[in-house]
Design an enzyme around this catalytic site. Structure first.
Site, PDB file in Angstrom:
ATOM      1  N   HIS B 183      42.609  46.502  47.818  1.00  0.00           N
ATOM      2  CA  HIS B 183      41.203  46.824  48.089  1.00  0.00           C
ATOM      3  C   HIS B 183      41.098  47.226  49.560  1.00  0.00           C
ATOM      4  O   HIS B 183      41.850  46.723  50.393  1.00  0.00           O
ATOM      5  CB  HIS B 183      40.389  45.562  47.810  1.00  0.00           C
ATOM      6  CG  HIS B 183      38.909  45.754  47.791  1.00  0.00           C
ATOM      7  ND1 HIS B 183      38.165  45.826  48.943  1.00  0.00           N
ATOM      8  CD2 HIS B 183      38.030  45.867  46.765  1.00  0.00           C
ATOM      9  CE1 HIS B 183      36.886  45.968  48.613  1.00  0.00           C
ATOM     10  NE2 HIS B 183      36.775  46.005  47.298  1.00  0.00           N
ATOM     11  N   ASP B 260      44.962  37.861  48.411  1.00  0.00           N
ATOM     12  CA  ASP B 260      43.595  38.275  48.082  1.00  0.00           C
ATOM     13  C   ASP B 260      43.361  37.871  46.626  1.00  0.00           C
ATOM     14  O   ASP B 260      43.810  38.553  45.701  1.00  0.00           O
ATOM     15  CB  ASP B 260      43.473  39.787  48.283  1.00  0.00           C
ATOM     16  CG  ASP B 260      42.125  40.318  47.795  1.00  0.00           C
ATOM     17  OD1 ASP B 260      41.329  39.537  47.242  1.00  0.00           O
ATOM     18  OD2 ASP B 260      41.888  41.527  47.967  1.00  0.00           O
TER      19      ASP B 260
END
Ligand SMILES: Cc1ncc(COP(=O)(O)O)c(C=O)c1O
Lengths: 263, 474
Positions: B183, B260
């Site tokens: 991301h 993440d």
């Protein structure tokens, strides 16, 4: 010579089977051949500035590549850029969309407008013409013509976005720079499809396209006045974070596409 | 099978009007691992959600989706004249009544600043805020609540590590390993820090299955590697990385691992100790909690050695005109008044998820994931990104896809307008990944445990209609 009075509230037929305006020769950089057939809604009163089409019956159209944007809708014998023209067109587009209460009809109308958007040169699809912030890729280019009016061209990889661009070009192509600057995003809130009333979301294409048109116009005007004006404040470089994408072996990138799950 | 805390509670509640759902627990040890503290607020589940869930329970063999839907009032509405089908859970999840009630209760009865007042409300708010930290710690099995730093979201948590740990530890030529599927939140902070430190970012590419190439990652790790910052579950590809192995390889060369976990923590049991990651980040809003709050997990010894990221109140111990001394973690990293009600709301979300059981959620979502992939593959001219699920390859319950010659945003617009189906379109904050796949955008349908197979059926039917609509315009 056809001299059709047109109500730009587009009483055209919008279903897919009877799309009444077709632009052909999309990739031909030379003079465009444009097939036009309008169904005029007799019920509508021509309360607004009558717009007159000025093409020949044999459909030869020798204007610049995209100066015939949205065909007859911008080509008028009325002096372009008079404030009434932009305001009138705006009023008509807004009431046109307001009258479409079914979502599918709004989408259809936009797809229709998309079909009216004149094709632009491949070169328009350049990085510097990209409109920032859209969920789709949209390119807008602007030029000042010899009369100091702004001429716009636009393209998108999305049909709905193309529809928005087409509406905006219909509104603003050929207008005076001040007219372009005057349009407020709020004025266009009724064009929303699916994003009711939210004029400021980042994803709203027409909002971003309008802002882009206004910025480009301002830059054109500033450019033509550059000698006289003081230099602008140095802006923060937008490519601050240019680092290590070079570390990705490029050859792998191409291979990937062939390996996707496909059915 | 030992009774779960929820079951114990529910038998204690037999005399009450409503009966709690007794979710069939597949992994009872899950509960014991998480301690009892995390169930306290869970007991305060709203009566409305309890009653509906209880009736679902009586029907016996309803799936998790049908059982939990009543807890999410937002799902029961019409949009654009159609029943809402919400399939944008990877962007944000919906909130159960229990979380909404907790927020309302906080603002109605004990809203106050934390760590600052000795009065009753402040003490109560501080207790609940710190209890929420304990719940987060228990939820990811951190050994100490002081290893949890509340942040605004996962993005802020990554920035915290990149700036605080990164600026201190990265030197020119040091390497940071990322994947091309990160991301933007896990790319841009590293770019900013790499630019300041001269460190080099290296990106793992995809393999022939369309998932990040683990072999490539393993090869990339060297003595130069200082940190491996990767996703757990990809928000576009639905692939899952083998984090335990990656952490092992990284630690062998003395590198740290930042995970993440935005797309894993809401959907499966994540255990920071068994994964042995050094940092983990997640956002509350993707795990049924409020927006405006997220967290960073960091091993104690690492957090203690890190300088503050932002300066202000709360994070200092003494301030003089020319210098200040810093508080111990986690306060050192929580400058200013935090999102108190939101943190407490996150605690309530964790209670809710734990009440169902993360293993139950994961098992059910696996079923949904396969059903979604299978159903979507039947759409003509569709390209689904990421690995094809199989016995050995598991996907998260999301699919990013493109249909030939139709822009994904046009698809999403029509699905919304004509069918009330909410999906995402665009680059999903993963532009490098899209570029590597040769597209600028994709559409994405992402599910959570409160989705049901009927949602998938509705979506696929609507998608087919959408495709034929646009094709009729060609
Ligand atoms: C994998 C992943 N990482 C990071 C983020 C960023 O989360 P947030 O915007 O809540 O900080 C997201 C959310 O879209 C995500 O899916």
């Amino acid at each position: 010579m056809i001299s059709a009075f047109l109500n730009t509230a587009l009483p055209l037929s919008f279903s897919s089977s009877s799309r009444s305006v077709k632009l052909t020769n999309h990739n031909d950089p030379g003079p465009k051949r444009t097939k036009l057939k309008f169904i005029i809604n007799q019920e509508r009163k021509f309360a607004f500035m009558p717009l007159k089409c000025i093409w020949n019956s044999d459909l030869e159209w020798n204007a610049r590549n995209h100066s015939f944007c949205v065909s007859c809708l911008t080509a008028t014998e009325v002096p372009l850029g008079s404030s009434e023209v932009v305001a009138d067109r705006l009023g008509r587009v807004v009431s046109e969309f307001r009258s479409l209460t079914e979502p599918i009809d709004r989408v259809k109308r936009l797809l229709h407008y998309a079909a009216l958007l004149p094709p632009v040169d491949e070169s328009v699809r350049s990085q510097e013409n990209r409109v920032a912030g859209c969920a789709t890729q949209v390119w807008v280019e602007a030029e000042l013509d010899e009369l100091g009016r702004v001429r716009f061209g636009a393209d998108s990889d999305s049909e709905i976005s193309k529809g928005f661009c087409s509406c905006l070009i219909h509104l603003l192509d050929g207008a005076e720079p001040e007219e372009v600057a005057k349009v407020k995003p709020e004025d266009l809130a009724d064009l929303n499809v699916g994003l009711h009333g939210k004029a400021h979301s980042r994803v709203i294409t027409w909002h971003n396209v309008l802002i882009a048109m206004q910025k480009r116009t301002a830059a054109l005007v500033a450019g033509s006045e550059r000698e006289r004006s003081p230099p602008l404040e140095q802006s923060f470089p937008s490519s601050l974070v240019a680092t290590a994408e070079a570390q990705i072996p490029q050859s792998r990138w191409q291979k990937l596409d062939a390996n996707l799950s496909r059915s | 099978m030992p009774p779960t805390p929820l079951q114990l509670f529910s038998s204690a509640m037999e005399t009450a009007i409503h009966k709690l759902p007794s979710f069939k627990t597949i992994n009872p040890s899950f509960y014991t691992a998480r301690g009892t503290a995390s169930f306290r607020v869970g007991l305060r589940r709203s009566s409305s959600s309890l009653s509906v869930s209880a009736s679902a329970d009586r029907e016996g063999d309803q799936d998790l989706g049908h059982r939990t839907r009543p807890d999410f009032p937002i799902l029961h509405q019409e949009v654009n004249g159609s029943k809402l089908v919400y399939l944008d859970n990877a962007a944000t999840s919906q909130k159960p009544t229990a979380v909404l009630k907790t927020l309302q209760n906080y603002y109605e009865s004990y809203n106050s600043n934390v760590h600052r007042g000795i009065h009753f409300l402040s003490a109560k708010a501080t207790d609940e805020y710190e209890l929420a930290r304990k719940k987060v710690a228990a939820f990811i099995n951190a050994s100490d609540a002081r290893e949890i730093v509340f942040t605004k979201n996962a993005t802020e948590a990554i920035n915290l590590v990149a700036y605080s740990w990164g600026l201190l530890n990265l030197k020119p030529e040091d390497e940071v390993i990322l994947t091309i599927a990160e991301h933007h939140s896990n790319i841009v902070p590293w770019q900013l820090v790499a630019q300041k430190t001269g460190a080099i970012l290296k990106y793992v590419t995809l393999n022939e299955n369309g998932a990040p190439d683990i072999g490539n990652l393993k090869q990339m790790i060297s003595r130069k590697t200082k940190i491996v910052a990767v996703h757990h579950v990809s928000n576009m590809l639905a692939s899952v990385l083998p984090i335990e192995e990656i952490a092992h390889w990284a630690h062998d060369v003395g590198a740290k691992v930042l995970l993440d976990a935005c797309q894993s923590v809401p959907h499966m049991a994540v255990n920071v100790q068994s994964l042995d990651v050094d940092f983990l980040v997640a956002s509350s809003h993707k795990m049924c909690g409020p927006t405006g709050i997220g967290f960073l997990y960091g091993k104690s010894e690492l957090l203690s050695a890190m300088p503050p990221f932002l300066g202000g109140g709360e994070m200092i111990s003494d301030v003089y005109l020319d210098h200040s001394t810093y508080a111990e973690p986690p306060s050192r990293f929580e400058a200013g008044t935090p999102a108190i009600g939101e943190a407490i709301g996150l605690g309530a979300a964790i209670d809710y998820l734990s009440g169902i059981g993360m293993q139950n959620i994961h098992d059910y979502e696996l079923e949904l994931a396969n059903y979604l992939h299978e159903s979507l593959r039947a759409v003509p001219n569709i390209r689904i990104y990421g690995p094809v699920p199989s016995g050995s390859i598991r996907r998260a319950a999301l699919c990013s896809f493109n249909v030939d010659n139709i822009h994904p945003t046009d698809i999403a617009t029509f699905l919304d307008q004509q069918h009330g189906v909410a999906i995402r379109s665009g680059h999903h904050c993963a532009q490098p990944l899209h570029r590597s796949l040769g597209v600028s955008a994709s559409a994405r349908a992402s599910l959570h445990f409160y989705n049901v197979k009927e949602d998938v059926d509705d979506f696929v039917r609507a998608l087919k209609d959408t495709v034929s609509f646009f094709n009729s315009y060609k």
